[in-house]
Design an enzyme around this catalytic site. Structure first.
Site, PDB file in Angstrom:
ATOM      1  CG  HIS A 212      -0.289   0.243   2.472  1.00 27.88           C
ATOM      2  ND1 HIS A 212       0.417  -0.668   3.195  1.00 27.88           N
ATOM      3  CD2 HIS A 212      -0.159   1.461   3.326  1.00 27.88           C
ATOM      4  CE1 HIS A 212       0.945   0.034   4.399  1.00 27.88           C
ATOM      5  NE2 HIS A 212       0.461   1.045   4.117  1.00 27.88           N
TER       6      HIS A 212
HETATM    7  C1  UD1 Z   1      -2.479   5.633   5.550  1.00 28.74           C
HETATM    8  C2  UD1 Z   1      -0.882   6.155   6.061  1.00 28.74           C
HETATM    9  C3  UD1 Z   1      -0.004   5.175   6.286  1.00 28.74           C
HETATM   10  C4  UD1 Z   1      -0.354   4.002   6.675  1.00 28.74           C
HETATM   11  C5  UD1 Z   1      -1.796   3.469   6.002  1.00 28.74           C
HETATM   12  C6  UD1 Z   1      -2.225   2.466   6.856  1.00 28.74           C
HETATM   13  C7  UD1 Z   1      -0.530   8.734   5.963  1.00 28.74           C
HETATM   14  C8  UD1 Z   1       0.157   9.826   5.187  1.00 28.74           C
HETATM   15  N1  UD1 Z   1      -0.399   7.515   5.325  1.00 28.74           N
HETATM   16  O1  UD1 Z   1      -2.095   5.371   4.296  1.00 28.74           O
HETATM   17  O2  UD1 Z   1       1.190   5.569   6.750  1.00 28.74           O
HETATM   18  O3  UD1 Z   1       0.718   3.032   6.508  1.00 28.74           O
HETATM   19  O4  UD1 Z   1      -2.647   4.476   6.164  1.00 28.74           O
HETATM   20  O5  UD1 Z   1      -3.169   1.555   5.840  1.00 28.74           O
HETATM   21  O6  UD1 Z   1      -1.296   8.987   6.783  1.00 28.74           O
HETATM   22  N2  UD1 Z   1      -9.424   4.795   0.872  1.00 28.74           N
HETATM   23  C9  UD1 Z   1     -10.636   4.540   0.797  1.00 28.74           C
HETATM   24  N3  UD1 Z   1     -11.177   3.865   1.987  1.00 28.74           N
HETATM   25  C10 UD1 Z   1     -10.728   4.192   3.219  1.00 28.74           C
HETATM   26  C11 UD1 Z   1      -9.486   4.817   3.497  1.00 28.74           C
HETATM   27  C12 UD1 Z   1      -8.726   5.276   2.108  1.00 28.74           C
HETATM   28  O7  UD1 Z   1     -11.165   3.900  -0.243  1.00 28.74           O
HETATM   29  O8  UD1 Z   1     -11.263   3.882   4.225  1.00 28.74           O
HETATM   30  C13 UD1 Z   1      -8.590   5.260   0.015  1.00 28.74           C
HETATM   31  C14 UD1 Z   1      -9.044   6.772  -0.591  1.00 28.74           C
HETATM   32  O9  UD1 Z   1      -8.929   6.701  -2.205  1.00 28.74           O
HETATM   33  C15 UD1 Z   1      -7.626   7.476  -0.089  1.00 28.74           C
HETATM   34  C16 UD1 Z   1      -6.663   6.381  -0.425  1.00 28.74           C
HETATM   35  O10 UD1 Z   1      -7.541   5.254   0.033  1.00 28.74           O
HETATM   36  O11 UD1 Z   1      -7.358   8.470  -1.076  1.00 28.74           O
HETATM   37  C17 UD1 Z   1      -5.565   6.500   0.566  1.00 28.74           C
HETATM   38  O12 UD1 Z   1      -5.921   6.724   2.002  1.00 28.74           O
HETATM   39  P1  UD1 Z   1      -4.890   7.569   2.966  1.00 28.74           P
HETATM   40  O13 UD1 Z   1      -5.824   7.686   4.233  1.00 28.74           O
HETATM   41  O14 UD1 Z   1      -4.893   8.997   2.641  1.00 28.74           O
HETATM   42  O15 UD1 Z   1      -3.603   6.975   3.157  1.00 28.74           O
HETATM   43  P2  UD1 Z   1      -3.171   5.381   3.023  1.00 28.74           P
HETATM   44  O16 UD1 Z   1      -2.548   5.094   1.764  1.00 28.74           O
HETATM   45  O17 UD1 Z   1      -4.261   4.655   3.606  1.00 28.74           O
HETATM   46  N1  UDP Z   2      -3.729  -5.655   8.685  1.00 25.36           N
HETATM   47  C1  UDP Z   2      -5.082  -6.021   8.442  1.00 25.36           C
HETATM   48  N2  UDP Z   2      -5.804  -6.497   7.337  1.00 25.36           N
HETATM   49  C2  UDP Z   2      -5.125  -6.298   6.205  1.00 25.36           C
HETATM   50  C3  UDP Z   2      -3.778  -5.691   6.181  1.00 25.36           C
HETATM   51  C4  UDP Z   2      -3.382  -5.432   7.484  1.00 25.36           C
HETATM   52  O1  UDP Z   2      -5.540  -6.425   9.652  1.00 25.36           O
HETATM   53  O2  UDP Z   2      -5.594  -6.656   5.160  1.00 25.36           O
HETATM   54  C5  UDP Z   2      -3.184  -5.216   9.838  1.00 25.36           C
HETATM   55  C6  UDP Z   2      -1.891  -5.861  10.129  1.00 25.36           C
HETATM   56  O3  UDP Z   2      -2.033  -7.202  10.630  1.00 25.36           O
HETATM   57  C7  UDP Z   2      -0.990  -4.832  10.830  1.00 25.36           C
HETATM   58  C8  UDP Z   2      -1.751  -3.441  10.394  1.00 25.36           C
HETATM   59  O4  UDP Z   2      -2.938  -3.889   9.726  1.00 25.36           O
HETATM   60  O5  UDP Z   2      -1.574  -5.044  12.277  1.00 25.36           O
HETATM   61  C9  UDP Z   2      -0.912  -2.634   9.412  1.00 25.36           C
HETATM   62  O6  UDP Z   2      -1.417  -1.691   8.864  1.00 25.36           O
HETATM   63  P1  UDP Z   2      -1.026  -1.092   7.490  1.00 25.36           P
HETATM   64  O7  UDP Z   2      -0.123  -2.263   6.934  1.00 25.36           O
HETATM   65  O8  UDP Z   2      -2.030  -0.740   6.957  1.00 25.36           O
HETATM   66  O9  UDP Z   2      -0.140  -0.086   7.663  1.00 25.36           O
HETATM   67  P2  UDP Z   2       1.512   0.385   8.357  1.00 25.36           P
HETATM   68  O10 UDP Z   2       1.663  -0.576   9.474  1.00 25.36           O
HETATM   69  O11 UDP Z   2       2.218  -0.007   7.124  1.00 25.36           O
HETATM   70  O12 UDP Z   2       1.285   1.773   8.746  1.00 25.36           O
END
Ligand code: UD1
Ligand code: UDP
Length: 369
Positions: A212
């Site tokens: 991601h």
């Molecule tokens: C965010 C965090 C990242 C973390 C990740 C965990 C920042 C800068 N990044 O990244 O550090 O590892 O969360 O998963 O804060 N979207 C949906 N539904 C949702 C949420 C997001 O469709 O419920 C889509 C939207 O198109 C959005 C994109 O995912 O623009 C990215 O979501 P965003 O929260 O901006 O960043 P992540 O990539 O999730």
């Molecule tokens: N995770 C989850 N379901 C998924 C992917 C990740 O429950 O489909 C959990 C994973 O086990 C870990 C946390 O989400 O506990 C990690 O989050 P993510 O990878 O989104 O973010 P990061 O740790 O890179 O910030």
């Protein structure tokens, strides 16, 4: 300096918003509520059922007192929205302390809103560095650490990183709250999750993939290389797809052209994810939390990045950095095998309890009776 006000129990606002933060707050919230008053704020950064609600259900996290509905947007806009909305809550609640977790935009915005109102900030998972400032998370970590009064570090590396930046006061090595979440839920997941039969997987005979990070999702070449390498893996690959990644794959026209052995599904809940990871042959990921959990579960991890904050997992031989290079990924899938036993790099279970007790002590010291 900042001081807490004169009250018996401390009123704490805890700020979460993204998937990994729900997981981190679950064990801490349980401990905090034994002796403090917690107001739980969900910024709304993540909002899909599978990215948010499922974790509140799986981990029995209390209902948030506020859901700010900030939603998605470009970096600055999302951070700004959260900042403004959290500020309103803090003005109303007047907490003595704000707790933020990890490195997302919700972390940074929560910390900024608090310090600008002269409310001390405690940062859980402080001191991590990838030394890659093109990652939004790295900016969030650096700034949050520099405005925090209390820095709860998971590892000695994190303590050293802070010292190198001149941060020595308020730093506590407490271990990792994700160790607590995993310890509490591993048995529950084994008992309740049906994820293996659901996808027709045999223990020890499949891979788990998560991707991601923008550095991968925003590059068609990276996504193609990762998927091509996994297409040649010779094993089923369970691929719970983050919404960012789903959108990227759709944009590249790759979503309907995944290799046959790659089983794509929506994001998994925490219990299914734990069970799927625990029984996997190997895990491939660019996630921070997943690298750590792979280590804790004793599953070899292949990290689809060139840097990591969790350097100990690499030094210990259980994690290997391969970037998004097709050959290196394929090679690691075939041959990567840890050679030595794991050590306790993330500390003993109990980080959440240690944080809660430290807050009690500090509160008492600042408010002598
Ligand atoms: C965010 C965090 C990242 C973390 C990740 C965990 C920042 C800068 N990044 O990244 O550090 O590892 O969360 O998963 O804060 N979207 C949906 N539904 C949702 C949420 C997001 O469709 O419920 C889509 C939207 O198109 C959005 C994109 O995912 O623009 C990215 O979501 P965003 O929260 O901006 O960043 P992540 O990539 O999730
Ligand atoms: N995770 C989850 N379901 C998924 C992917 C990740 O429950 O489909 C959990 C994973 O086990 C870990 C946390 O989400 O506990 C990690 O989050 P993510 O990878 O989104 O973010 P990061 O740790 O890179 O910030």
């Amino acid at each position: 300096g900042q001081t807490f006000s004169m009250k018996d129990t401390m009123k704490i606002v805890t700020i979460v918003g993204a998937r990994p933060q729900f997981i981190k707050c679950a064990p801490l919230s349980r401990e905090l509520r034994r002796e403090h008053t917690e107001v739980l704020v969900h910024t709304g950064q993540h909002y899909d059922y599978g990215m948010s609600d499922v974790f509140f259900a799986d981990l029995a996290i209390p209902e948030p007192d506020y859901n700010l509905g900030a939603g998605s947007g470009p970096q600055g806009m999302q951070t700004g929205e959260i900042l403004a909305r959290v500020e309103d809550v803090l003005l109303k609640e007047e907490p003595e302390l704000v707790i933020v977790f990890g490195d997302t935009n919700s972390t940074l915005a929560g910390a900024l809103a608090a310090v600008k109102l002269h409310i001390p900030v405690a940062h859980v998972e402080a001191g991590l560095r990838s030394f890659d400032r093109t990652m939004p998370e790295e900016i969030n970590r650096v700034v949050t650490d520099h405005v925090s009064a209390l820095l709860f570090c998971p590892t000695e590396t994190a303590v050293r990183n802070l010292a190198r930046e001149g941060i020595r006061n308020g730093v506590f090595l407490v271990g990792d709250v994700m160790v607590d979440a995993l310890a509490y839920n591993r048995g529950i997941a084994a008992e309740r999750s049906r994820v293996l039969p659901r996808f027709g997987l045999q223990p020890g005979n499949y891979l788990v993939l998560t991707v991601h990070r923008p550095a991968n999702t925003d590059s068609r070449e990276h996504m193609e290389a990762i998927l091509a390498a996994l297409g040649d893996a010779g094993l089923p690959v369970l691929f719970p797809v983050h919404p960012r990644t789903r959108k990227a794959l759709e944009g590249y026209g790759l979503r309907d052209r995944l290799p046959e052995n790659v089983l794509a599904t929506g994001p998994l809940g925490y219990l299914d994810m734990l069970e799927a990871m625990a029984r996997a042959a190997k895990i491939l990921t660019d996630s921070g939390g997943v690298q750590k959990e792979a280590y804790l579960l004793g599953v070899p991890c292949i990290t689809l990045r060139d840097t990591t904050e969790w350097v100990e997992t690499v030094q210990d031989g259980w994690n290997v950095l391969v970037g998004a290079d097709r050959e290196r990924i394929a090679d690691a899938v075939r041959t990567f095998a840890p050679k030595k036993e794991r050590s306790m790099i993330f500390g003993e279970v109990g980080a959440s309890g240690r944080i809660s007790s430290l807050l009690r002590c500090l509160h008492d010291r600042w408010n002598p009776c």
